[in-house]
Design a protein around this motif. Structure first.
Motif, PDB file in Angstrom:
ATOM      1  N   MET A   1       0.849  -1.184   0.000  1.00 56.04           N
ATOM      2  CA  MET A   1       0.000   0.000   0.000  1.00 56.04           C
ATOM      3  C   MET A   1       0.891   1.242   0.000  1.00 56.04           C
ATOM      4  O   MET A   1       1.812   1.365   0.790  1.00 56.04           O
ATOM      5  N   GLN A   2       0.616   2.146  -0.886  1.00 54.80           N
ATOM      6  CA  GLN A   2       1.357   3.407  -0.993  1.00 54.80           C
ATOM      7  C   GLN A   2       0.696   4.454  -0.093  1.00 54.80           C
ATOM      8  O   GLN A   2      -0.502   4.706  -0.198  1.00 54.80           O
ATOM      9  N   PHE A   3       1.480   5.043   0.800  1.00 55.94           N
ATOM     10  CA  PHE A   3       0.945   6.086   1.666  1.00 55.94           C
ATOM     11  C   PHE A   3       1.000   7.429   0.956  1.00 55.94           C
ATOM     12  O   PHE A   3       1.918   7.689   0.175  1.00 55.94           O
ATOM     13  N   PRO A   4       0.028   8.304   1.232  1.00 53.64           N
ATOM     14  CA  PRO A   4       0.036   9.627   0.602  1.00 53.64           C
ATOM     15  C   PRO A   4       1.217  10.473   1.104  1.00 53.64           C
ATOM     16  O   PRO A   4       1.718  10.271   2.212  1.00 53.64           O
ATOM     17  N   SER A   5       1.616  11.418   0.281  1.00 49.82           N
ATOM     18  CA  SER A   5       2.722  12.305   0.635  1.00 49.82           C
ATOM     19  C   SER A   5       2.326  13.224   1.791  1.00 49.82           C
ATOM     20  O   SER A   5       1.145  13.395   2.097  1.00 49.82           O
ATOM     21  N   THR A  47      -1.945   8.908   7.483  1.00 47.05           N
ATOM     22  CA  THR A  47      -2.195   8.298   6.178  1.00 47.05           C
ATOM     23  C   THR A  47      -3.263   9.076   5.410  1.00 47.05           C
ATOM     24  O   THR A  47      -3.749   8.608   4.388  1.00 47.05           O
ATOM     25  N   ASP A  65      -8.625   8.428  -0.585  1.00 51.71           N
ATOM     26  CA  ASP A  65      -8.655   7.961  -1.978  1.00 51.71           C
ATOM     27  C   ASP A  65      -9.411   6.641  -2.165  1.00 51.71           C
ATOM     28  O   ASP A  65      -9.276   5.994  -3.191  1.00 51.71           O
TER      29      ASP A  65
END
Length: 131
Positions: A1-5, A47, A65
């Motif tokens: 899972m990609q975490f938001p910036s 997150t 998202d």
């Protein structure tokens, strides 16, 4: 899972400060509150998930998202009944129609007219004066 910036997390925190009222539009969790439920934002985690105290007692977060909420833009109270609106245009149309359909000079017409006028002036909390 990609975490938001960090930039995204800060933007979400700015857009959804604690105390903001929201309405659930979509949630990808089998235990989600009913679609259309209202709640109050309590914070935004690292997150970018929006932490919400749902009016029904649930505390499921809105996942960035994935899940969707609408911000409540106006609250009206008429005859003691609180209604939260995610569209000022819809609230205006509702009370405009109430003014059109009520008996001129009646207390009902006065109540609708007061809220209608407050909405047109841009207020975010409008009451009929008795509530």
């Amino acid at each position: 899972m990609q975490f938001p910036s960090e930039e995204i997390v800060e933007r979400v925190r700015k857009d959804y400060p604690a105390g903001t009222r929201v309405q659930l539009r979509e949630m990808n969790d089998p235990r989600h509150p009913p679609i259309g439920s209202f709640g109050t934002v309590t914070g935004v985690d690292d997150t970018a998930s929006i932490e919400v105290a749902w009016d029904n007692g649930s505390s499921l977060s809105v996942v960035y998202d994935v899940d969707k909420v609408d911000t409540v833009v106006v609250t009206t109270v008429c005859y003691g009944q609180k209604q939260e609106w995610t569209s000022r245009k819809e609230a205006i149309e509702f009370f405009r129609q109430g003014v059109i359909e009520c008996d001129t000079g009646s207390s009902e017409c006065s109540r609708y007219m007061k809220i209608f006028a407050d909405l047109l002036m841009g207020k975010s909390f409008c009451t009929d004066g008795d509530s």
